[in-house]
Scaffold this motif. Structure first.
Motif, PDB file in Angstrom:
ATOM      1  N   LEU A  35       4.674   5.404   0.977  1.00  0.00           N
ATOM      2  CA  LEU A  35       5.581   4.709   1.890  1.00  0.00           C
ATOM      3  C   LEU A  35       6.578   3.817   1.150  1.00  0.00           C
ATOM      4  O   LEU A  35       7.718   3.643   1.591  1.00  0.00           O
ATOM      5  CB  LEU A  35       4.782   3.848   2.861  1.00  0.00           C
ATOM      6  N   LYS A  36       6.132   3.210   0.074  1.00  0.00           N
ATOM      7  CA  LYS A  36       6.965   2.282  -0.697  1.00  0.00           C
ATOM      8  C   LYS A  36       7.521   1.173   0.186  1.00  0.00           C
ATOM      9  O   LYS A  36       8.708   0.811   0.091  1.00  0.00           O
ATOM     10  CB  LYS A  36       8.106   3.023  -1.395  1.00  0.00           C
ATOM     11  N   ALA A  37       6.672   0.654   1.055  1.00  0.00           N
ATOM     12  CA  ALA A  37       7.097  -0.403   1.973  1.00  0.00           C
ATOM     13  C   ALA A  37       5.925  -1.326   2.245  1.00  0.00           C
ATOM     14  O   ALA A  37       4.804  -0.855   2.460  1.00  0.00           O
ATOM     15  CB  ALA A  37       7.601   0.207   3.280  1.00  0.00           C
ATOM     16  N   GLN A  59       2.378  -1.126   1.175  1.00  0.00           N
ATOM     17  CA  GLN A  59       2.308  -1.823  -0.111  1.00  0.00           C
ATOM     18  C   GLN A  59       3.717  -1.929  -0.673  1.00  0.00           C
ATOM     19  O   GLN A  59       4.473  -0.949  -0.663  1.00  0.00           O
ATOM     20  CB  GLN A  59       1.401  -1.095  -1.105  1.00  0.00           C
ATOM     21  N   LYS A  60       4.077  -3.111  -1.136  1.00  0.00           N
ATOM     22  CA  LYS A  60       5.419  -3.338  -1.629  1.00  0.00           C
ATOM     23  C   LYS A  60       5.721  -2.463  -2.841  1.00  0.00           C
ATOM     24  O   LYS A  60       4.903  -2.362  -3.756  1.00  0.00           O
ATOM     25  CB  LYS A  60       5.584  -4.818  -2.002  1.00  0.00           C
ATOM     26  N   THR A  86     -12.240  -4.353  -5.786  1.00  0.00           N
ATOM     27  CA  THR A  86     -11.131  -4.965  -6.517  1.00  0.00           C
ATOM     28  C   THR A  86      -9.863  -4.103  -6.479  1.00  0.00           C
ATOM     29  O   THR A  86      -8.805  -4.551  -6.904  1.00  0.00           O
ATOM     30  CB  THR A  86     -11.512  -5.196  -7.990  1.00  0.00           C
ATOM     31  N   ASP A  87      -9.979  -2.888  -5.989  1.00  0.00           N
ATOM     32  CA  ASP A  87      -8.841  -1.969  -5.949  1.00  0.00           C
ATOM     33  C   ASP A  87      -7.897  -2.372  -4.814  1.00  0.00           C
ATOM     34  O   ASP A  87      -8.248  -2.290  -3.644  1.00  0.00           O
ATOM     35  CB  ASP A  87      -9.337  -0.531  -5.758  1.00  0.00           C
ATOM     36  N   GLU A  88      -6.683  -2.769  -5.158  1.00  0.00           N
ATOM     37  CA  GLU A  88      -5.718  -3.239  -4.173  1.00  0.00           C
ATOM     38  C   GLU A  88      -4.637  -2.203  -3.853  1.00  0.00           C
ATOM     39  O   GLU A  88      -3.718  -2.481  -3.083  1.00  0.00           O
ATOM     40  CB  GLU A  88      -5.064  -4.533  -4.664  1.00  0.00           C
TER      41      GLU A  88
END
Length: 258
Positions: A35-37, A59-60, A86-88
């Protein structure tokens, strides 16, 4: 029911392409990747206007997955792949659409190799393997689809010799895909078309699309309950030729009596 997967490569930047394709093909369910957003920037209003409800994990700048549905909003089950708190990175979304579980995945690319990105990809695939085993063991209808960033065999890429050191084609990655199949999943498109050349990705360089120099990395893994209902499938290659299109093409299957 028509279910599609599409790495849109920037949902806002390529929104006109996505909306045009949705209008023309009218899939019932669409899984989107890359998405890149960020969460608040997903074009929910535009999706609703196009006739689709949406659930998403943004996700930005990179990553991000979403699932669009025409007939009511999907019920969210999971928004992250289990196994590493911990995986974001936003790469996994699991929902229920009526009695059907649909999982949208965006597997890490893993390049360059060797390195941290490749190590992360292998660990992510180990976690996906564990989750897929739980899902298929439940004996319920499940589809795992999305951008797997895996070229399963030499027949799934133009000039495979060029990719012998690529993270999409290294032996460990291909073995991970084989291990998923060994659980009992069916590679939907390959099941329908065992001998056909099928590509779902064309690089932006060297006129890859025009030369049909692509690779098949977007897949449908279908549980045994779903397989008898698999009616049709394909790729919408012409979308790759549209202006400002993603380097992936929409990929889809059709199920009957679901």
């Amino acid at each position: 029911m028509k279910i599609a997967t599409y790495n849109v490569n920037g949902v806002n930047g390529r929104l006109p392409v996505l909306l045009k394709w949705l209008s023309e093909e009218k899939p019932d369910v669409v899984c989107l990747q890359e998405l890149k957003a960020p969460q608040e920037k997903f074009p929910e209003a535009e999706m609703l206007e196009a006739g689709y409800h949406a659930v998403w994990v943004g996700q930005k700048s990179w990553n991000g997955v979403a699932i669009l549905t025409k007939n009511g909003k999907a019920t969210v089950v999971r928004t992250a792949l289990p196994g590493d708190e911990t995986d974001e990175q936003s790469r996994y979304l699991e929902v229920k659409v009526n009695d059907l579980t649909i999982v949208c995945v965006y597997v890490p690319n893993g390049n360059p190799t060797p390195g941290e990105k490749y190590d992360y990809k292998l660990k992510w695939l180990e976690r996906l393997d564990a989750q897929a085993e739980l899902l298929i063991s439940a004996g319920k209808p499940v589809i795992i689809t999305g951008d797997f960033n895996i070229i399963p065999t030499e027949s799934d890429v133009y000039k495979p010799e060029k990719y012998k050191n690529d993270a999409l084609f290294l032996p460990e990655v291909r073995t991970a895909f084989k291990n998923l199949i060994a659980q009992g999943w069916t590679d939907g498109l390959r099941h329908l078309y065992p001998e056909k050349t099928i590509y779902t990705f064309y690089d932006y360089f060297r006129k890859a699309y025009e030369r049909n120099a692509g690779m098949r990395i977007d897949h449908f893994l279908i549980s045994p309950d779903i397989l008898p209902h698999l009616k049709n499938g394909g790729v919408d290659n012409e979308v790759r030729g549209w202006e400002k299109s993603s380097d992936h093409v929409p990929t889809w299957i059709e199920l009957e009596n679901i």
